[in-house]
Design a protein around this motif. Structure first.
Motif: not given
Length: 416
Positions: A365-380
């Motif tokens: 979660l960012s400082a303001n609570g935004e959901i941030c995601v990482k995986n091996n299939c993120l958009l180019l």
């Protein structure tokens, strides 16, 4: 489960190892038409040959617009097999939005499949060649059928690099500024593998496809899920036959959006008002007979995974279904992360949340609570839009979802 570097290679594996297995099952004019892996492959290879013979520039964009049907998946595989990039267009879009997407993507040709109000849409087709499907009454100078009849099979297939572009999915297009999400071949393979990593599906599972295949969830979870697992996918004929076609199919997995769950509930309560339902559920023997009958009637008697996504499903609705032995699993994902973000599973389902990280995903979660995601299939990235592309990632390469959420002490995410 196949373990190749692309959905196309997964398909070719099943075409070779179990050619006679059902692949595409479609209700048409009241009958069920079935295409095996071999029969589908024959048509796909002939159309791919026809596309190759057009000598388009390498990795050209080819648009595809159709309601869900067997031809949607065959067209998509033929585009992959010919080495080009698909641009799926929602069949509900109007001519102006279609034109914007075709212009922005620089599509060189368009496949038009099963469509309602074709005449209203064709004004958006620009001056590019349109390949219609005769079966659905789409008029065109060249058709899917003529390509199948007039071409040899493409046998020597060359595969693009897994890092190459496989598709551009437009998440918008109605606002005058269509945003094209670019995904690689590897993204599609990784996305499907990650989604099915923790799902104990039977060999050659049965799927049922009715939500738009132009959407990432149906594309990764259903199209690629079928191809990855050597499964079969059934298409209902129409809205009118949806319930009976689903009941006849009894898929192994079922995905719906909240309005579908509301419709199902409405139908059940039309036949058995809530007061009567409460009484029947309190009588031990009748309770189990009723629940079995309702699950068969809804087409969910074999479904090991019953999933809801795209929008929040109310806690009350989920608890109501749970009393009928129908456990709905909420999931969460975006076009940008191939829908591989968070999910509930039968053995770890917390109602009201969208679950824990899907296999292969992690986040913060960012400082303001935004959901941030990482995986091996993120958009180019977004096609032709470096500014939007830069803005969607944070400094550490996490996808900024734009959604605010919170994790509980067990790691389940609630979107607030």
């Amino acid at each position: 489960m196949a373990t190749y570097n692309s959905p196309l290679q997964d398909f070719l594996h099943w075409e070779k190892t179990c050619p006679e297995k059902d692949f595409l099952r479609q209700y048409f004019n009241g009958n069920l038409e079935v295409l095996s892996y071999a029969k589908s492959g024959d048509q796909i290879r002939r159309v791919a040959r026809a596309i190759v013979d057009k000598k388009l520039p390498p990795k050209s964009k080819i648009a595809l617009m159709s309601n869900n049907c067997a031809h949607w998946i065959m067209i998509d595989l033929a585009i992959m097999m010919s080495g080009h990039v698909s641009v799926p267009i929602y069949p509900s879009l109007h001519a102006d939005s279609i034109k914007l997407i075709l212009q922005h993507s620089e599509s060189k040709m368009l496949f038009a499949g099963k469509l309602d109000n074709y005449e209203d849409k064709k004004n958006g087709f620009l001056n590019i060649p349109v390949i219609g499907v005769e079966k659905y009454g789409i008029p065109s100078t060249e058709s899917w059928e003529s390509m199948v009849d007039q071409n040899e099979r493409l046998e020597n297939i060359s595969f693009n690099d897994p890092k190459d572009l496989i598709t551009i999915i437009y998440t918008s297009g109605t606002t005058g500024h269509p945003k094209g999400v670019m995904h690689s071949i590897a993204n599609f393979s990784n996305g499907a593998r990650n989604l099915f990593h923790d799902l104990k599906v039977p060999d050659h599972p049965r799927f049922f496809s009715y939500l738009p295949l132009a959407h990432i969830a149906e594309r990764i979870g259903l199209e690629n899920g079928t191809i990855l697992n050597g499964g079969s996918v059934t298409f209902p004929e129409s809205l009118q036959t949806f319930a009976s076609n689903l009941e006849d199919t009894q898929p192994d997995l079922f995905f719906a959006v909240p309005r579908i769950w509301a419709k199902f509930q409405e139908k059940i309560l039309e036949g058995i008002p809530q007061k009567k339902l409460n009484i029947l559920l309190n009588i031990p023997f009748l309770n189990s007979v009723l629940k079995k009958k309702l699950k068969v009637k809804l087409g969910l008697s074999n479904a090991k995974y019953i999933v809801s996504g795209a929008a929040p499903l109310s806690v009350g609705m989920m608890k109501w279904y749970k009393k009928l032995d129908i456990e709905i699993l909420q999931i969460y994902g975006m076009t940008e992360d191939c829908a591989v973000s968070h999910c509930n599973l039968p053995e770890r389902n917390k109602i009201g949340t969208v679950g824990k990280f899907t296999h292969g995903a992690h986040g913060k979660l960012s400082a303001n609570g935004e959901i941030c995601v990482k995986n091996n299939c993120l958009l180019l990235g977004y096609y032709k839009d470096p500014e939007e592309t830069a803005a969607v990632f944070d400094a550490d390469g996490y996808l900024k979802t734009g959604d605010i959420g919170e994790y509980d002490h067990d790691g389940f995410l609630t979107i607030t």
